[in-house]
Design an enzyme around this catalytic site. Structure first.
Site, PDB file in Angstrom:
ATOM      1  N   GLU A 184      58.914  84.549  22.059  1.00 43.62           N
ATOM      2  CA  GLU A 184      58.138  85.722  22.456  1.00 43.62           C
ATOM      3  C   GLU A 184      58.526  86.944  21.635  1.00 43.62           C
ATOM      4  O   GLU A 184      57.667  87.762  21.288  1.00 43.62           O
ATOM      5  CB  GLU A 184      58.324  85.991  23.946  1.00 43.62           C
ATOM      6  N   GLU A 187      50.874  81.719  16.994  1.00 45.87           N
ATOM      7  CA  GLU A 187      51.658  80.720  17.714  1.00 45.87           C
ATOM      8  C   GLU A 187      52.511  79.830  16.811  1.00 45.87           C
ATOM      9  O   GLU A 187      53.639  79.488  17.155  1.00 45.87           O
ATOM     10  CB  GLU A 187      50.739  79.861  18.586  1.00 45.87           C
TER      11      GLU A 187
END
Length: 843
Positions: A297, A319
């Site tokens: 994250e 991602e």
């Protein structure tokens, strides 16, 4: 609700430039616990004055719409689109609306703590759920600064993307004014509000915060130093790697209830599922994964937040990079030095499964038509395959070149949007070469290659030739360049030792998919010839037939954990391809796992063995013996595990999952505190694990579940899972109703779906096979796409391995109007069913 199309987004992006949002949310309004009020002021420019566009909003009711001082009719809102006509060069829109809280982890989620009755609220905007919170142009490439004002009860705490500017309060209300953010996409908006427990810290001038529910305060306090230490280490490492400082001021990490994903990369205020706060004992693999998620994250603060994809076909720009960086820096700067081993067995295997399914797609697909279809691509390809492709790219161009390229990328596109072409341009400048050909094969083409060794020996029994043969499935016939290592392992004196390793470049343009390995000519064969040694590329690997026959004796002897993970991954894939039988894989687990020291490997091998090889891949009469063998393997692992270790806990968890009727006495004894292995804490989570299997076996029921729920008020979800597993007609009917009930929390519906289907309950649940295909489309029409994907996937009749189930699936898919999310779930799950049927034909 219509989903924003790629074309609509491109037209609107060409038409508008969003200057700023001001959002005022009153969480004290409504009074019914179901609604809040939202006032949005958005200033934006229009490149063609006089044009018409629309703003998105999903309200309970619209009170007022004012565009440039002119009132608009709220009744013109159709679905989620409010038309805006006669635009000026510079515009101001004000929308006042009443909005609805959600129970799905999307939009503004409201949760009541079952332990103490406290209420918590948080915002979850991806992919197109910002419009459930405030009126906005809900697409990733219309970034703008956003200023939030939040009204809450006086005893609440609030955090959001930006720093708190002022806090005022009178009576029973507190009003929080937050500073303006840097330009962000609407899907990155968040806030958290409630009586949170907060731990604060700081590092390198960056304020750090950790938040959780008050009832979990002791859990967060126990792990706060570990979490803050990892956060600081990752900030330092990313600053070194990216040469760009963290760009969003403070950094809060909030652990929130009922989040539908592991975490969300909101700039300045990351939200994590509170499942990552281990209220009970966790394995070292659990803690490693949590650490990776923290790193993942944080990487998004650069990949995805600082530089954001222009449209959803470049999800991988966010991602894949965060996935790669998360595992990389965890291995570099934390105690989890073997993190890449877990990536191989846990995440890369996910990529291989997804990539071989019928809904496979390129890492960087072209032309994702709308936001609804984009949701389907948050999968093992965009995460694990993309990260693996990046590892291969680094092997190809070198790490220094790669880092120079992404540094250029950040500098050029900071606080803006970018595409694959933009990234390739930056990397190409750093590498001094054109990378579009590499990207075409690796990022624009789907599916996975298979690498097999072809060996001949000379008169002395040494390698005369070793050839790597690369193949591709006929429907996706792309051969790719790979840089791989080839390792020779094991001698009579040292059966698990690396004897020789050499690197070779596979270039199908030159060798047509048959690459010689001259570095092994004249080498004495070992006991294992391993392609892709070190796991630098993304490819299925097969063994020489003689090596396959030796796997059972080799797995326990191999010294290197990554090497063992590669062998296990190849064995799992061969079993999925019906090249190894389920029975043989169960025997392999029995031979190799007792000596396995890496907890994540133990867990993932047992997961596949129990959930696939011993159940779906074997005919029902053979399943009890296979499960009994796995239970015995778990007992063997338990006997070799140190008291209190991750291996001990993993062995007990999977022993419970594999247990049969003869094991119920042991499980019930542990639940009662009798005969518990030294060092094992039979805590809340483990109690639910033991009870769940006892319930499925008919050795416990509603009474025991109710007793455990009183003992553990936080165990609402495991209680729902247990109730769904009860082996009675009444329990199954109630569970099925919970799965379909869109008024139910999405998390509780998911828990019911997870517990519903059980090995050994085929007769009890047989009628629900057809009911799945009949009932789920209506459920999908009422649920959000994310909830639909999770619930429909868990509720699929995965143990009903038969031609009839396949035919029922085909009949449903053949009808018009099937929700695209549900269609993909059914298509992929049915392909897994087809694999299971093929596996049952292998002796």
């Amino acid at each position: 609700m219509p989903s924003l199309s790629r074309h609509e987004a491109a037209v609107r992006a060409a038409l508008l430039r969003v200057g700023a949002y001001r959002v005022d949310l009153d969480l004290t309004a409504g009074g019914d616990g179901d609604h809040f009020t939202s006032t949005t002021t958005v200033r934006f420019a229009c490149t063609r004055p006089g044009a018409t566009t629309f703003v998105e909003l999903r309200p309970a009711a619209v009170a007022e719409v004012v565009l440039n001082g002119r009132g608009l009719d709220p009744g013109t809102l159709v679905d989620n689109r409010l038309p805006l006509d006669d635009l000026r060069a510079d515009n101001e829109l004000v929308v006042r609306a009443t909005m609805t809280y959600s129970r799905t982890g999307e939009g503004t989620h409201r949760f009541t703590d079952p332990d103490d009755g406290e209420v918590y609220v948080y915002a979850q905007a991806p992919l197109d759920n910002a419009q459930r919170i405030f009126a906005c142009f809900d697409q990733p490439d219309l970034k703008a600064p956003l200023t939030l004002t939040l009204s809450t009860p006086a005893d609440w705490t609030a955090r959001a993307n930006a720093d708190i500017s002022t806090v005022d309060g009178e009576g029973g209300t507190r009003r929080w004014e937050f500073a303006a953010t840097a330009p962000i996409s609407t899907y990155h908006f968040t806030f958290v509000a409630g009586p949170w427990h907060v731990r604060q810290g700081g590092h390198d001038g960056i304020p750090l915060g950790l938040l959780c529910r008050r009832s979990l305060a002791a859990v967060l306090d126990r792990d706060a130093d570990e979490l803050l230490s990892a956060t600081a280490a990752f900030l330092d490492r990313y600053h070194e790697l990216f040469a760009t400082r963290y760009p969003f001021g403070k950094y809060d990490q909030a652990f929130v209830p009922e989040l539908h994903s592991g975490a969300v990369e909101n700039p300045g205020c990351v939200t994590f599922t509170e499942d990552l706060l281990f209220r009970s004992a966790g394995t070292d693999a659990d803690r490693e994964l949590r650490t990776v998620i923290v790193a993942h994250e944080m990487a998004h603060m650069w990949f995805g937040d600082l530089v954001t994809m222009r449209w959803w076909d470049d999800i991988w720009l966010s991602e894949s990079f965060a996935e790669y960086m998360g595992w990389r820096v965890t291995a570099e700067v934390t105690a989890y030095r073997h993190a890449w081993t877990s990536f191989t067995i846990r995440r890369k295997s996910w990529g291989y499964v997804t990539d071989q399914g019928p809904s496979t797609h390129p890492v960087a697909p072209q032309g994702v038509p709308d936001t609804a279809h984009a949701l389907l691509n948050f999968d093992g390809i965009s995460y694990a395959k993309g990260a693996s492709a990046l590892r291969q790219l680094i092997a190809y161009v070198g790490d220094d070149t790669f880092l120079a390229g992404i540094g250029d990328y950040f500098t050029t596109h900071a606080f803006a949007n970018a595409t694959l072409d933009d990234l390739l341009a930056a990397l190409g400048r750093a590498a001094g070469r054109d990378l579009t050909g590499w990207a075409r094969l690796w990022l624009r083409r789907a599916q996975v290659n298979t690498l097999r060794p072809e060996v001949t020996l000379d008169a002395d029994g040494r390698y005369r030739s070793v050839t790597v043969v690369q193949t591709a499935p006929p429907e996706h016939p792309t051969l790719r360049p790979h840089r791989v290592a080839v390792g020779v392992y094991g001698s009579d004196d040292a059966p698990g030792t690396l004897l020789r390793r050499c690197t070779v470049d596979l270039d199908p343009d030159l060798d047509g998919g048959r690459t010689p390995v001259p570095g092994l000519t004249g080498t004495a064969p070992g006991r294992l010839l391993l392609l892709n040694d070190g796991d630098l590329t993304y490819a299925k690997v097969r063994f020489d037939p003689a090596d396959t026959d030796r796997l059972a004796e080799l797995l326990g002897a191999l010294d290197d954990p990554l090497t063992r993970a590669l062998v296990w991954t190849a064995a799992i894939d061969a079993t999925r391809d019906a090249e190894l039988s389920g029975t043989r894989f169960v025997a392999l687990a029995a031979a190799g796992l007792p000596a396995e020291t890496t907890t994540s490997v133990v867990e993932e091998v047992l997961r596949f063995a129990r959930d696939s090889a011993a159940t779906r891949y074997l005919p029902e009469p053979a399943q009890p013996a296979a499960l009994a063998s796995l239970a015995a393997t778990c007992l063997d692992v338990l006997a070799h595990a140190a008291p209190g270790s991750g291996r001990q806990l993993a062995a007990v968890r999977w022993l419970a999952a594999c247990a049969g009727p003869d094991d119920t006495g042991r499980l019930a004894g542990w639940l009662a505190g009798d005969g518990v292995p030294d060092g094992l804490a039979v805590d809340a989570d483990l109690r639910w694990t033991l009870l769940y299997r006892l319930v499925a076996l008919g050795a416990a029921g509603e009474t025991e579940i109710a007793d455990e729920a009183r003992r553990d008020p936080q165990g609402v979800e495991p209680a729902a899972r247990c109730r769904a597993a009860v082996a009675t007609d009444r329990a199954k009917e109630r569970a099925w109703a919970a799965i379909l009930d869109d008024e139910e929390s999405a998390h509780l519906a998911l828990a019911a779906a997870q517990g519903f289907w059980q090995p050994g309950q085929a007769g009890l649940t047989a009628t629900y096979v057809d009911r799945y295909f009949a009932d789920l489309p209506a459920m999908a029409g009422r649920r959000t796409p994310t909830a639909t994907a999770r619930i429909a996937g868990a509720a699929y009749p995965r143990y009903a391995v038969s031609a009839r189930t396949e035919a029922s699936a085909a009949a449903r898919l053949g009808r018009a109007g099937v929700d695209p999310v549900l269609r993909r779930v059914v298509v992929d799950a049915t392909d897994e069913l087809r694999r299971a049927r093929a596996a049952r034909s292998v002796a």
